[in-house]
Design a protein around this motif. Sequence first.
Motif, PDB file in Angstrom:
ATOM      1  N   VAL A  34       0.842  -1.202   0.000  1.00 33.78           N
ATOM      2  CA  VAL A  34       0.000   0.000   0.000  1.00 33.78           C
ATOM      3  C   VAL A  34       0.882   1.259   0.000  1.00 33.78           C
ATOM      4  CG1 VAL A  34      -1.719   1.320   1.291  1.00 33.78           C
ATOM      5  CG2 VAL A  34      -1.912  -1.175   1.130  1.00 33.78           C
ATOM      6  N   ASP A  35       1.867   1.311   0.905  1.00 30.68           N
ATOM      7  CA  ASP A  35       2.767   2.469   0.955  1.00 30.68           C
ATOM      8  C   ASP A  35       3.636   2.545  -0.298  1.00 30.68           C
ATOM      9  OD1 ASP A  35       1.768   3.151   3.417  1.00 30.68           O
ATOM     10  OD2 ASP A  35       3.341   2.129   4.545  1.00 30.68           O
ATOM     11  N   SER A  36       4.017   1.372  -0.805  1.00 32.15           N
ATOM     12  CA  SER A  36       4.823   1.344  -2.032  1.00 32.15           C
ATOM     13  C   SER A  36       4.058   1.985  -3.188  1.00 32.15           C
ATOM     14  CB  SER A  36       5.179  -0.100  -2.381  1.00 32.15           C
ATOM     15  OG  SER A  36       5.769  -0.187  -3.653  1.00 32.15           O
ATOM     16  N   ARG A  37       2.791   1.638  -3.317  1.00 34.34           N
ATOM     17  CA  ARG A  37       1.970   2.205  -4.400  1.00 34.34           C
ATOM     18  C   ARG A  37       1.876   3.725  -4.284  1.00 34.34           C
ATOM     19  NH1 ARG A  37      -3.720   3.151  -5.038  1.00 34.34           N
ATOM     20  NH2 ARG A  37      -4.348   3.005  -7.232  1.00 34.34           N
ATOM     21  N   GLU A  38       1.729   4.234  -3.066  1.00 35.43           N
ATOM     22  CA  GLU A  38       1.646   5.679  -2.869  1.00 35.43           C
ATOM     23  C   GLU A  38       2.930   6.373  -3.331  1.00 35.43           C
ATOM     24  OE1 GLU A  38      -0.951   7.538  -1.950  1.00 35.43           O
ATOM     25  OE2 GLU A  38      -2.091   5.672  -2.077  1.00 35.43           O
ATOM     26  N   SER A  39       4.083   5.772  -3.024  1.00 43.39           N
ATOM     27  CA  SER A  39       5.358   6.364  -3.445  1.00 43.39           C
ATOM     28  C   SER A  39       5.479   6.386  -4.966  1.00 43.39           C
ATOM     29  CB  SER A  39       6.528   5.588  -2.831  1.00 43.39           C
ATOM     30  OG  SER A  39       6.551   5.729  -1.432  1.00 43.39           O
ATOM     31  N   PHE A  40       5.096   5.282  -5.616  1.00 40.59           N
ATOM     32  CA  PHE A  40       5.185   5.236  -7.076  1.00 40.59           C
ATOM     33  C   PHE A  40       4.254   6.262  -7.719  1.00 40.59           C
ATOM     34  CE2 PHE A  40       6.565   0.622  -6.524  1.00 40.59           C
ATOM     35  CZ  PHE A  40       7.895   0.906  -6.811  1.00 40.59           C
ATOM     36  N   LEU A  41       3.027   6.394  -7.190  1.00 41.58           N
ATOM     37  CA  LEU A  41       2.089   7.364  -7.754  1.00 41.58           C
ATOM     38  C   LEU A  41       2.561   8.800  -7.522  1.00 41.58           C
ATOM     39  CD1 LEU A  41      -1.367   5.765  -6.850  1.00 41.58           C
ATOM     40  CD2 LEU A  41      -0.169   5.738  -9.042  1.00 41.58           C
ATOM     41  N   SER A  42       3.316   9.014  -6.449  1.00 39.40           N
ATOM     42  CA  SER A  42       3.843  10.358  -6.184  1.00 39.40           C
ATOM     43  C   SER A  42       4.840  10.785  -7.256  1.00 39.40           C
ATOM     44  CB  SER A  42       4.504  10.410  -4.803  1.00 39.40           C
ATOM     45  OG  SER A  42       3.542  10.230  -3.769  1.00 39.40           O
ATOM     46  N   VAL A  43       5.503   9.815  -7.892  1.00 45.50           N
ATOM     47  CA  VAL A  43       6.405  10.140  -9.004  1.00 45.50           C
ATOM     48  C   VAL A  43       5.630  10.857 -10.108  1.00 45.50           C
ATOM     49  CG1 VAL A  43       7.855   9.154 -10.818  1.00 45.50           C
ATOM     50  CG2 VAL A  43       7.969   8.228  -8.500  1.00 45.50           C
ATOM     51  N   LEU A  44       4.405  10.377 -10.379  1.00 43.60           N
ATOM     52  CA  LEU A  44       3.579  10.995 -11.424  1.00 43.60           C
ATOM     53  C   LEU A  44       3.109  12.389 -11.007  1.00 43.60           C
ATOM     54  CD1 LEU A  44       1.390   7.894 -12.363  1.00 43.60           C
ATOM     55  CD2 LEU A  44       3.574   8.589 -13.318  1.00 43.60           C
ATOM     56  N   ASP A  45       2.918  12.589  -9.690  1.00 38.22           N
ATOM     57  CA  ASP A  45       2.514  13.915  -9.213  1.00 38.22           C
ATOM     58  C   ASP A  45       3.653  14.924  -9.369  1.00 38.22           C
ATOM     59  OD1 ASP A  45       0.026  12.967  -8.516  1.00 38.22           O
ATOM     60  OD2 ASP A  45       0.586  12.496  -6.456  1.00 38.22           O
ATOM     61  N   VAL A  46       4.886  14.487  -9.077  1.00 37.12           N
ATOM     62  CA  VAL A  46       6.031  15.398  -9.164  1.00 37.12           C
ATOM     63  C   VAL A  46       6.358  15.714 -10.626  1.00 37.12           C
ATOM     64  CG1 VAL A  46       8.496  15.652  -8.681  1.00 37.12           C
ATOM     65  CG2 VAL A  46       6.988  14.670  -6.952  1.00 37.12           C
ATOM     66  N   LEU A  47       6.452  14.675 -11.447  1.00 35.29           N
ATOM     67  CA  LEU A  47       6.711  14.863 -12.881  1.00 35.29           C
ATOM     68  C   LEU A  47       5.367  14.875 -13.604  1.00 35.29           C
ATOM     69  CD1 LEU A  47       9.742  12.427 -13.265  1.00 35.29           C
ATOM     70  CD2 LEU A  47       9.816  14.914 -13.040  1.00 35.29           C
ATOM     71  N   ASP A  48       4.586  15.932 -13.372  1.00 39.63           N
ATOM     72  CA  ASP A  48       3.215  15.972 -13.867  1.00 39.63           C
ATOM     73  C   ASP A  48       3.167  16.301 -15.365  1.00 39.63           C
ATOM     74  OD1 ASP A  48       3.769  18.657 -14.032  1.00 39.63           O
ATOM     75  OD2 ASP A  48       2.579  19.210 -12.283  1.00 39.63           O
ATOM     76  N   ASP A  49       1.939  16.363 -15.879  1.00 36.04           N
ATOM     77  CA  ASP A  49       1.749  16.577 -17.317  1.00 36.04           C
ATOM     78  C   ASP A  49       2.279  17.937 -17.763  1.00 36.04           C
ATOM     79  OD1 ASP A  49       0.585  14.110 -17.499  1.00 36.04           O
ATOM     80  OD2 ASP A  49      -1.474  14.836 -17.435  1.00 36.04           O
ATOM     81  N   ASP A  50       2.212  18.948 -16.887  1.00 35.56           N
ATOM     82  CA  ASP A  50       2.730  20.268 -17.251  1.00 35.56           C
ATOM     83  C   ASP A  50       4.237  20.224 -17.503  1.00 35.56           C
ATOM     84  OD1 ASP A  50       0.252  21.400 -17.085  1.00 35.56           O
ATOM     85  OD2 ASP A  50       0.505  22.142 -15.029  1.00 35.56           O
ATOM     86  N   ILE A  51       4.958  19.502 -16.637  1.00 40.94           N
ATOM     87  CA  ILE A  51       6.405  19.400 -16.820  1.00 40.94           C
ATOM     88  C   ILE A  51       6.718  18.628 -18.099  1.00 40.94           C
ATOM     89  CG2 ILE A  51       8.462  18.242 -15.897  1.00 40.94           C
ATOM     90  CD1 ILE A  51       7.671  19.166 -13.153  1.00 40.94           C
ATOM     91  N   VAL A  52       5.985  17.549 -18.348  1.00 40.46           N
ATOM     92  CA  VAL A  52       6.216  16.782 -19.581  1.00 40.46           C
ATOM     93  C   VAL A  52       5.979  17.662 -20.804  1.00 40.46           C
ATOM     94  CG1 VAL A  52       5.395  14.849 -20.975  1.00 40.46           C
ATOM     95  CG2 VAL A  52       5.690  14.555 -18.519  1.00 40.46           C
ATOM     96  N   ALA A  53       4.902  18.464 -20.771  1.00 38.75           N
ATOM     97  CA  ALA A  53       4.599  19.345 -21.909  1.00 38.75           C
ATOM     98  C   ALA A  53       5.715  20.377 -22.106  1.00 38.75           C
ATOM     99  CB  ALA A  53       3.260  20.042 -21.677  1.00 38.75           C
ATOM    100  N   LEU A 113       0.927  35.958 -11.598  1.00 41.44           N
ATOM    101  CA  LEU A 113       0.096  34.761 -11.513  1.00 41.44           C
ATOM    102  C   LEU A 113      -0.589  34.577 -12.866  1.00 41.44           C
ATOM    103  CD1 LEU A 113      -1.192  32.452  -9.940  1.00 41.44           C
ATOM    104  CD2 LEU A 113      -2.985  34.036  -9.202  1.00 41.44           C
ATOM    105  N   ILE A 114      -0.081  33.614 -13.642  1.00 38.21           N
ATOM    106  CA  ILE A 114      -0.636  33.343 -14.975  1.00 38.21           C
ATOM    107  C   ILE A 114      -0.993  31.863 -15.014  1.00 38.21           C
ATOM    108  CG2 ILE A 114      -0.293  33.629 -17.448  1.00 38.21           C
ATOM    109  CD1 ILE A 114       2.138  35.340 -16.820  1.00 38.21           C
ATOM    110  N   PRO A 115      -2.225  31.478 -14.681  1.00 36.95           N
ATOM    111  CA  PRO A 115      -2.572  30.062 -14.580  1.00 36.95           C
ATOM    112  C   PRO A 115      -2.303  29.274 -15.853  1.00 36.95           C
ATOM    113  CG  PRO A 115      -4.293  31.441 -13.635  1.00 36.95           C
ATOM    114  CD  PRO A 115      -3.349  32.355 -14.336  1.00 36.95           C
ATOM    115  N   GLU A 116      -2.574  29.879 -17.035  1.00 36.55           N
ATOM    116  CA  GLU A 116      -2.441  29.122 -18.271  1.00 36.55           C
ATOM    117  C   GLU A 116      -0.992  28.959 -18.727  1.00 36.55           C
ATOM    118  OE1 GLU A 116      -3.908  31.949 -17.872  1.00 36.55           O
ATOM    119  OE2 GLU A 116      -3.172  33.448 -19.288  1.00 36.55           O
ATOM    120  N   ARG A 117      -0.085  29.820 -18.233  1.00 31.75           N
ATOM    121  CA  ARG A 117       1.328  29.713 -18.626  1.00 31.75           C
ATOM    122  C   ARG A 117       2.169  30.363 -17.532  1.00 31.75           C
ATOM    123  NH1 ARG A 117       5.464  32.080 -21.845  1.00 31.75           N
ATOM    124  NH2 ARG A 117       6.442  30.591 -23.268  1.00 31.75           N
ATOM    125  N   ARG A 118       2.343  29.626 -16.430  1.00 24.89           N
ATOM    126  CA  ARG A 118       2.918  30.222 -15.233  1.00 24.89           C
ATOM    127  C   ARG A 118       4.353  30.696 -15.458  1.00 24.89           C
ATOM    128  NH1 ARG A 118       3.210  24.630 -14.346  1.00 24.89           N
ATOM    129  NH2 ARG A 118       5.284  23.847 -13.757  1.00 24.89           N
TER     130      ARG A 118
END
Length: 263
Positions: free
Chosen positions: A128-147, A191-196
């Motif tokens: 359970v804790d392992s899954r939370e750590s792995f999912l946190s990777v996706l939170d840190v390297l989110d879609d905005d950073i990938v874009a 503060l520019i939500p669409e392009r910070r």
Amino acid sequence: MKSLRIAIIAGLAALVAAAPLVAQNLLDNEEYRRAQQLRAEAEEAFEEGEYDRAIELADEADYYIERAREVGLRRRDGFRAANARTLAQRRLDLVDGFDAETHFPGEYREAVALFDEGQSLYDAEEYVDSRESFLSVLDVLDDDIVAELRDIARRIAEAAEDPEPEPAPEPEPEPEPEPEAELPEYYVVRLIPERRDSFWRIAEYEFIYDDPWEWPRLYEANRDILRDPDNPHLIHPGMQFRIPSLDGEDRDGVWRDGEIIRD
């Protein structure tokens, strides 16, 4: 005797009802098969009138059903953790291809540390804790950073394919009185939500450096006022950054909300 028969029938009925639920939860394991065998023996003893024996076998079957449920839930948690690990590994592989360690060093190091933590927990069967750590990777390297990484890669590729020709040298102009500086010395983060705002994007503005690759100059000049000096991507609206001179140009005033404010 009648109440005894009712108790046995109720116990066997509960066991039969539990069986589909067990199978639904992927509990088809050795404990489950043992429980099925004991249930059949309990039913046989009941039909033969061996009620005490039937109760004993039904209780034992119930014990194995519960063990099967626990094993199944653990297998389910392990499967979920393994799936999250696959997603996290794919995200790390993706950003590695865009050199995230250079462009987003803070986020990249955090994501790698979270992945290693998740793997350690997975090896310890703390699913359970392992899954939370792995999912946190996706939170840190989110879609905005990938874009943003894709955009950086595109710019680099375009520059390599179509380099701008060097301009022909122009004759030296006649010296003129130096005009009032039109370049700001300070910049207030918006503060520019669409392009910070980020150091990369601030450096890209024409009135700053007109070159996003000069962002480390801004970062080094202002890192002491960041909340996390080692994370150049963690900046906040309202922060006032000093703009060091790039080529000896004069700078004066504070750029705020589209205009330069001078004393």
